[in-house]
Design a protein around this motif. Sequence first.
Motif, mmCIF file in Angstrom:
data_model
loop_
_atom_site.group_PDB
_atom_site.id
_atom_site.type_symbol
_atom_site.label_atom_id
_atom_site.label_comp_id
_atom_site.label_asym_id
_atom_site.label_seq_id
_atom_site.Cartn_x
_atom_site.Cartn_y
_atom_site.Cartn_z
ATOM 1 N N TYR A 42 0.837 -1.193 0.000
ATOM 2 C CA TYR A 42 0.000 0.000 0.000
ATOM 3 C C TYR A 42 0.872 1.244 0.000
ATOM 4 O O TYR A 42 1.990 1.251 0.528
ATOM 5 C CB TYR A 42 -0.894 0.050 1.248
ATOM 6 N N PRO A 49 -5.889 8.096 3.228
ATOM 7 C CA PRO A 49 -5.863 6.689 3.648
ATOM 8 C C PRO A 49 -4.907 5.908 2.764
ATOM 9 O O PRO A 49 -4.508 6.379 1.684
ATOM 10 C CB PRO A 49 -7.310 6.244 3.424
ATOM 11 N N TYR A 93 3.645 0.514 2.832
ATOM 12 C CA TYR A 93 3.452 -0.561 3.797
ATOM 13 C C TYR A 93 3.254 -1.892 3.070
ATOM 14 O O TYR A 93 2.549 -1.954 2.058
ATOM 15 C CB TYR A 93 2.203 -0.326 4.641
ATOM 16 N N GLN A 95 1.706 -5.817 3.777
ATOM 17 C CA GLN A 95 0.696 -6.451 4.634
ATOM 18 C C GLN A 95 0.604 -7.922 4.266
ATOM 19 O O GLN A 95 0.549 -8.262 3.083
ATOM 20 C CB GLN A 95 -0.673 -5.806 4.419
ATOM 21 N N TYR A 97 -1.838 -11.189 4.474
ATOM 22 C CA TYR A 97 -3.213 -11.603 4.749
ATOM 23 C C TYR A 97 -3.321 -13.122 4.729
ATOM 24 O O TYR A 97 -4.391 -13.692 4.496
ATOM 25 C CB TYR A 97 -4.211 -10.946 3.775
ATOM 26 N N SER A 102 -4.214 -10.192 10.423
ATOM 27 C CA SER A 102 -3.422 -9.606 9.358
ATOM 28 C C SER A 102 -2.447 -8.612 9.987
ATOM 29 O O SER A 102 -2.795 -7.922 10.964
ATOM 30 C CB SER A 102 -4.343 -8.882 8.390
ATOM 31 N N PHE A 104 0.886 -5.660 9.355
ATOM 32 C CA PHE A 104 1.548 -4.727 8.452
ATOM 33 C C PHE A 104 3.005 -4.533 8.849
ATOM 34 O O PHE A 104 3.359 -4.647 10.035
ATOM 35 C CB PHE A 104 0.866 -3.354 8.516
ATOM 36 N N GLN A 106 6.181 -1.885 9.353
ATOM 37 C CA GLN A 106 6.188 -0.617 10.080
ATOM 38 C C GLN A 106 6.144 0.597 9.162
ATOM 39 O O GLN A 106 5.960 1.723 9.620
ATOM 40 C CB GLN A 106 7.417 -0.536 11.000
ATOM 41 N N VAL B 36 -9.103 -0.970 10.689
ATOM 42 C CA VAL B 36 -7.662 -0.812 10.853
ATOM 43 C C VAL B 36 -7.446 0.565 11.479
ATOM 44 O O VAL B 36 -8.124 1.529 11.105
ATOM 45 C CB VAL B 36 -6.922 -0.894 9.503
ATOM 46 N N GLY B 43 2.321 3.708 12.313
ATOM 47 C CA GLY B 43 1.965 2.695 11.341
ATOM 48 C C GLY B 43 0.535 2.196 11.469
ATOM 49 O O GLY B 43 -0.258 2.693 12.265
ATOM 50 N N LEU B 44 0.216 1.188 10.673
ATOM 51 C CA LEU B 44 -1.131 0.623 10.580
ATOM 52 C C LEU B 44 -1.251 -0.599 11.477
ATOM 53 O O LEU B 44 -0.337 -1.431 11.527
ATOM 54 C CB LEU B 44 -1.430 0.231 9.137
ATOM 55 N N TRP B 46 -4.140 -3.661 12.254
ATOM 56 C CA TRP B 46 -5.435 -4.293 12.023
ATOM 57 C C TRP B 46 -6.147 -4.460 13.352
ATOM 58 O O TRP B 46 -5.530 -4.880 14.339
ATOM 59 C CB TRP B 46 -5.210 -5.636 11.344
ATOM 60 N N SER B 58 -13.260 -11.569 14.155
ATOM 61 C CA SER B 58 -11.940 -11.746 14.751
ATOM 62 C C SER B 58 -11.430 -10.389 15.219
ATOM 63 O O SER B 58 -11.786 -9.365 14.621
ATOM 64 C CB SER B 58 -10.943 -12.332 13.742
ATOM 65 N N TYR B 94 -9.927 3.335 10.301
ATOM 66 C CA TYR B 94 -10.340 3.152 8.916
ATOM 67 C C TYR B 94 -11.153 1.872 8.788
ATOM 68 O O TYR B 94 -10.870 0.883 9.455
ATOM 69 C CB TYR B 94 -9.132 2.995 7.997
ATOM 70 N N GLU B 102 -8.383 -11.598 1.906
ATOM 71 C CA GLU B 102 -7.533 -10.996 0.892
ATOM 72 C C GLU B 102 -7.172 -9.565 1.276
ATOM 73 O O GLU B 102 -7.365 -9.151 2.395
ATOM 74 C CB GLU B 102 -8.225 -11.069 -0.464
ATOM 75 N N TRP B 103 -6.645 -8.820 0.317
ATOM 76 C CA TRP B 103 -6.185 -7.472 0.538
ATOM 77 C C TRP B 103 -7.360 -6.541 0.807
ATOM 78 O O TRP B 103 -8.525 -6.859 0.543
ATOM 79 C CB TRP B 103 -5.402 -6.998 -0.683
ATOM 80 N N LEU B 104 -7.027 -5.344 1.350
ATOM 81 C CA LEU B 104 -8.040 -4.366 1.719
ATOM 82 C C LEU B 104 -8.107 -3.263 0.670
ATOM 83 O O LEU B 104 -7.116 -2.596 0.373
ATOM 84 C CB LEU B 104 -7.682 -3.745 3.075
ATOM 85 N N ASP B 105 -9.304 -3.097 0.102
ATOM 86 C CA ASP B 105 -9.458 -2.083 -0.938
ATOM 87 C C ASP B 105 -10.917 -1.862 -1.273
ATOM 88 O O ASP B 105 -11.634 -2.843 -1.488
ATOM 89 C CB ASP B 105 -8.708 -2.539 -2.203
ATOM 90 N N TRP B 107 -10.109 1.957 0.983
ATOM 91 C CA TRP B 107 -10.159 2.381 2.380
ATOM 92 C C TRP B 107 -11.004 3.647 2.489
ATOM 93 O O TRP B 107 -10.990 4.493 1.599
ATOM 94 C CB TRP B 107 -8.760 2.676 2.912
ATOM 95 N N GLY B 108 -11.707 3.763 3.615
ATOM 96 C CA GLY B 108 -12.389 5.021 3.888
ATOM 97 C C GLY B 108 -11.397 6.099 4.278
ATOM 98 O O GLY B 108 -10.193 5.838 4.404
ATOM 99 N N GLN B 109 -11.882 7.300 4.503
ATOM 100 C CA GLN B 109 -11.024 8.432 4.868
ATOM 101 C C GLN B 109 -10.614 8.401 6.329
ATOM 102 O O GLN B 109 -9.664 9.067 6.727
ATOM 103 C CB GLN B 109 -11.730 9.755 4.558
#
Lengths: 113, 117
Positions: A42, A49, A93, A95, A97, A102, A104, A106, B36, B43-44, B46, B58, B94, B102-105, B107-109
């Motif tokens: 990402y 975002p 980043y 990630q 999955y 999940s 990420f 740093q 997230v 950083g991010l 989850w 989860s 977010y 799978e991947w995240l897509d 994302w909200g603001q």
Amino acid sequence: DIVMTQSPDSLAVSLGERATINCKSSQTVLYSSNNKNYLAWYQQKPGQPPKLLIYWASTRESGVPDRFSGSGSGTDFTLTINSLQAEDVAVYYCQQYYRTPSTFGQGTKLEIK
Amino acid sequence: LQLVESGGGLVQPGGSLRLSCAASGFTLSGYWMHWVRQVPGKGLMWVSRINSEGTSTSYADSVKGRFTTSRDNAKNTLYLQMNGLRAEDTAVYYCAPSFEAEWLDPWGQGTLVTVSS
């Protein structure tokens, strides 16, 4: 949990040059039954975002410029940005999955030299 | 495709908030949904996910037992009920969809939650 470690934490690259960001997972994220690496990249620009660039470690999301590419398998992955543009300044980043939770990396801050 | 989070704000330690994530331009019902969070400048992380039917959830260990994710597919909306808030929960939250694991897509603001006295 799978720990994702990116390197470097930051880098400065000249316009038009190549930027390389590495991501290492503490366990494999390659699922042997389908031979897919459960790894995404990402891009996050200031005040925005995250935006998906790459999934399955090397598949570019629709609309992402082809100067962005992903490679690697198992536990070691690379995001390469060829011919760096000013608009590529961001934090990147990785990630995984493959397994819940999940996780990420740093983040790697990319700047213009 | 657009996701809009709301419900953030300033809350005292030990307090509660409910975040919402409303989708427009697509139907949430076919997707797993995730929360997230990101401490400003960091950083991010989850936080949680819920399956498409809302029957399985989860959570990250750090929020388990305090946060609850739910969804109302009829309203095309995802929720995050946050109880027992702590200073370390301060972050931008977010929401994002995925096709199962799978991947995240996209994302909200994001919506900012600040836990402080």
